[in-house]
Motif scaffolding. Structure first.
Motif, PDB file in Angstrom:
ATOM      1  N   SER A   1      -7.113  14.228  15.611  1.00 49.14           N
ATOM      2  CA  SER A   1      -8.470  14.144  16.158  1.00 49.14           C
ATOM      3  C   SER A   1      -9.463  14.898  15.283  1.00 49.14           C
ATOM      4  O   SER A   1     -10.610  14.474  15.120  1.00 49.14           O
ATOM      5  N   LEU A   2      -9.028  16.015  14.721  1.00 47.97           N
ATOM      6  CA  LEU A   2      -9.909  16.812  13.869  1.00 47.97           C
ATOM      7  C   LEU A   2     -10.095  16.194  12.492  1.00 47.97           C
ATOM      8  O   LEU A   2     -11.160  16.362  11.868  1.00 47.97           O
ATOM      9  N   ALA A   3      -9.073  15.476  11.995  1.00 49.82           N
ATOM     10  CA  ALA A   3      -9.141  14.882  10.656  1.00 49.82           C
ATOM     11  C   ALA A   3      -8.635  13.439  10.707  1.00 49.82           C
ATOM     12  O   ALA A   3      -7.563  13.121  10.182  1.00 49.82           O
ATOM     13  N   PRO A   4      -9.397  12.531  11.364  1.00 48.45           N
ATOM     14  CA  PRO A   4      -8.931  11.141  11.511  1.00 48.45           C
ATOM     15  C   PRO A   4      -8.814  10.402  10.177  1.00 48.45           C
ATOM     16  O   PRO A   4      -8.113   9.390  10.096  1.00 48.45           O
ATOM     17  N   GLU A   5      -9.471  10.874   9.127  1.00 48.26           N
ATOM     18  CA  GLU A   5      -9.435  10.209   7.834  1.00 48.26           C
ATOM     19  C   GLU A   5      -8.306  10.741   6.941  1.00 48.26           C
ATOM     20  O   GLU A   5      -8.168  10.294   5.798  1.00 48.26           O
ATOM     21  N   SER A   6      -7.517  11.649   7.444  1.00 47.86           N
ATOM     22  CA  SER A   6      -6.473  12.255   6.624  1.00 47.86           C
ATOM     23  C   SER A   6      -5.422  11.238   6.198  1.00 47.86           C
ATOM     24  O   SER A   6      -4.907  10.468   7.023  1.00 47.86           O
ATOM     25  N   VAL A   7      -5.111  11.246   4.925  1.00 41.99           N
ATOM     26  CA  VAL A   7      -4.034  10.406   4.395  1.00 41.99           C
ATOM     27  C   VAL A   7      -2.680  11.013   4.736  1.00 41.99           C
ATOM     28  O   VAL A   7      -1.727  10.308   5.098  1.00 41.99           O
ATOM     29  N   PHE A   8      -2.593  12.345   4.674  1.00 41.85           N
ATOM     30  CA  PHE A   8      -1.330  13.019   4.949  1.00 41.85           C
ATOM     31  C   PHE A   8      -0.841  12.750   6.374  1.00 41.85           C
ATOM     32  O   PHE A   8       0.358  12.556   6.609  1.00 41.85           O
ATOM     33  N   LEU A   9      -1.750  12.761   7.331  1.00 42.78           N
ATOM     34  CA  LEU A   9      -1.355  12.637   8.733  1.00 42.78           C
ATOM     35  C   LEU A   9      -0.986  11.209   9.132  1.00 42.78           C
ATOM     36  O   LEU A   9      -0.562  10.972  10.261  1.00 42.78           O
ATOM     37  N   GLN A  10      -1.129  10.262   8.214  1.00 42.35           N
ATOM     38  CA  GLN A  10      -0.685   8.892   8.478  1.00 42.35           C
ATOM     39  C   GLN A  10       0.810   8.731   8.230  1.00 42.35           C
ATOM     40  O   GLN A  10       1.393   7.691   8.551  1.00 42.35           O
ATOM     41  N   ASN A  11       1.429   9.754   7.677  1.00 41.60           N
ATOM     42  CA  ASN A  11       2.881   9.708   7.428  1.00 41.60           C
ATOM     43  C   ASN A  11       3.654   9.727   8.741  1.00 41.60           C
ATOM     44  O   ASN A  11       3.149  10.132   9.789  1.00 41.60           O
ATOM     45  N   ASP A  12       4.904   9.310   8.678  1.00 45.17           N
ATOM     46  CA  ASP A  12       5.802   9.334   9.834  1.00 45.17           C
ATOM     47  C   ASP A  12       6.424  10.725   9.949  1.00 45.17           C
ATOM     48  O   ASP A  12       7.167  11.159   9.077  1.00 45.17           O
ATOM     49  N   PHE A  13       6.110  11.432  11.041  1.00 44.65           N
ATOM     50  CA  PHE A  13       6.608  12.791  11.234  1.00 44.65           C
ATOM     51  C   PHE A  13       7.790  12.844  12.208  1.00 44.65           C
ATOM     52  O   PHE A  13       8.149  13.930  12.671  1.00 44.65           O
ATOM     53  N   SER A  14       8.384  11.716  12.514  1.00 40.94           N
ATOM     54  CA  SER A  14       9.450  11.690  13.513  1.00 40.94           C
ATOM     55  C   SER A  14      10.676  12.490  13.074  1.00 40.94           C
ATOM     56  O   SER A  14      11.414  13.016  13.917  1.00 40.94           O
ATOM     57  N   GLU A  15      10.910  12.594  11.769  1.00 38.01           N
ATOM     58  CA  GLU A  15      12.063  13.338  11.270  1.00 38.01           C
ATOM     59  C   GLU A  15      11.721  14.781  10.908  1.00 38.01           C
ATOM     60  O   GLU A  15      12.572  15.524  10.433  1.00 38.01           O
ATOM     61  N   PHE A  16      10.486  15.172  11.154  1.00 30.03           N
ATOM     62  CA  PHE A  16      10.038  16.516  10.778  1.00 30.03           C
ATOM     63  C   PHE A  16      10.215  17.496  11.940  1.00 30.03           C
ATOM     64  O   PHE A  16      10.182  17.113  13.107  1.00 30.03           O
TER      65      PHE A  16
END
Length: 299
Positions: free
Chosen positions: A57-72
Motif C-alpha cells: 500500500s505504501l509503495a504500489p509501484e515497487s518492482v521488488f514487491l511484485q515478487n512471489d514471497f510465498s517461500e520467504f
C-alpha cells in the motif's frame, strides 16, 4: 486650645502628605516570556511489526514487491528504535490575581521541534541450497558435501521527517535554586515535511561445507554479492502526542549574572504518539523520550 488646634492641623497635614506620597503599586502585563529552552532528545519505542500488504500500500509501484514471497520467511521480531528530536521552546509566566507580579507556577512552554522517525519496518529472506560437489578424504574416508547457498533478503522501512508544534504546562520547585525539579503535562502536533518508503534487496552466494551428518563445517566466503534499492515518496503524515515531562534543573553559576541565569536540564517523558498515515491508518506507539538541554532565564 490654640496649641491643640495647631497640633491637630499639623497631624492632619502629615497624614495627608503620607497618603499622597504613597504611590499605588504598579500593574504588570498579564504574561511575559521568561525563559528560552533549547533541547535535543532521543526517542525510544518498540518497532511496529509490519506486513507485506502494508508496504504494498505504501509503495504500489515497487518492482521488488511484485515478487512471489510465498517461500520467504518473515522475520517477526521487534526491536528498540531510537529517533531524535531538536526543539526550541519559550517559557511564559503569568501575572498573579492582583496583577502586581509574575508567578513562578505554572510555567507554560511553547515552541517548535524537528524529528526524524522510523515508524514501520519489515524483513523477508529465503535461502536456496544446491549440491555442488562431494569430497571423500583419502586418509580418513570421511565424506564432506559442498553446497552452493543463495540467500535473498528484502528489508523494508517507512519513515518521516516531522515539524512539531509543542506545548506543555509544568509546576516547579524554586526555579532560582541551584537544583530544582518539575513535572507536568504536554502535547504536540506534527506535520511531515518528508514521508518515504525504502525497500532494499540483498542477494549473496556462498559455498558451504557439511559433513555426512549435515553439520556445518565451514564456508569459503561470499562468491557473489548484489545490492539494489527502491525509494518512494509518500503523502503527508500527521502526528499527535501526549506526554508527561519529569525533569531536573541545575543552575550553572553562583556569581556572574549570565551564568546565574543559565541552567542545564534533563527531562524524561513517558509518551504516546499517534501517526496518521494516509495510505494506511492510524499507527499508535508508546515509548519514552530523554531530553538534554539548556535553559536561559530572561528576567
Amino acid at each position: 486650645m490654640k496649641n491643640k488646634s495647631v497640633l491637630s492641623v499639623i497631624g492632619i497635614c502629615v497624614l495627608v502628605g503620607t497618603l499622597w506620597s504613597q504611590e499605588p503599586e504598579k500593574k504588570v502585563k498579564p504574561l511575559k516570556i521568561s525563559d528560552v529552552f533549547i533541547s535535543n532528545s532521543f526517542i525510544g519505542f518498540k518497532s511496529e511489526i509490519s506486513t507485506l500488504d502494508h508496504f504494498k500500500s505504501l509503495a504500489p509501484e515497487s518492482v521488488f514487491l511484485q515478487n512471489d514471497f510465498s517461500e520467504f520467511t518473515n522475520h517477526k521480531y521487534s526491536y528498540g528504535n531510537i529517533n531524535s528530536m531538536f526543539a526550541v521552546n519559550l517559557g511564559i509566566q503569568f501575572a498573579n490575581k492582583e496583577g502586581t507580579k509574575f508567578r513562578n507556577n505554572p510555567l507554560l512552554r511553547i515552541g517548535i521541534g524537528y524529528s526524524q522517525n522510523s515508524i514501520l519496518s519489515s524483513s523477508y529472506s529465503n535461502e536456496t541450497r544446491t549440491p555442488y560437489d562431494t569430497l571423500i578424504s583419502s586418509q580418513t574416508g570421511n565424506t564432506h558435501y559442498i553446497d552452493s547457498v543463495n540467500t535473498e533478503r528484502y528489508s523494508m522501512s517507512y519513515g518521516t521527517d516531522i515539524i512539531h508544534l509543542d506545548a506543555s504546562l509544568i509546576l516547579r520547585t524554586d526555579p532560582e535554586a541551584r537544583w530544582s525539579m518539575y513535572g507536568g503535562i504536554g502535547f504536540n502536533f506534527g506535520i511531515s515535511i518528508d514521508s518515504y518508503t525504502s525497500i532494499s534487496k540483498f542477494n549473496d552466494e556462498k559455498t558451504e561445507i557439511r559433513n555426512a551428518s549435515q553439520q556445518f563445517n565451514g564456508s569459503f566466503g561470499i562468491d557473489n554479492y548484489n545490492y539494489e534499492s527502491e525509494h518512494y515518496k509518500n503523502e503527508t503524515t500527521y502526528s499527535l502526542a501526549a506526554y508527561i515531562p519529569l525533569g531536573i534543573d541545575f543552575r550553572i553559576g553562583k556569581n556572574r549574572p549570565f551564568w546565574q541565569r543559565t541552567h542545564l536540564f534533563y527531562e524524561f517523558r513517558p509518551y504516546m504518539t499517534n501517526f496518521f498515515i494516509p495510505e494506511l491508518s492510524t499507527i499508535s506507539k508508546v515509548g519514552f523520550q530523554n531530553s538534554f538541554g539548556l535553559r536561559v532565564n530572561l528576567n
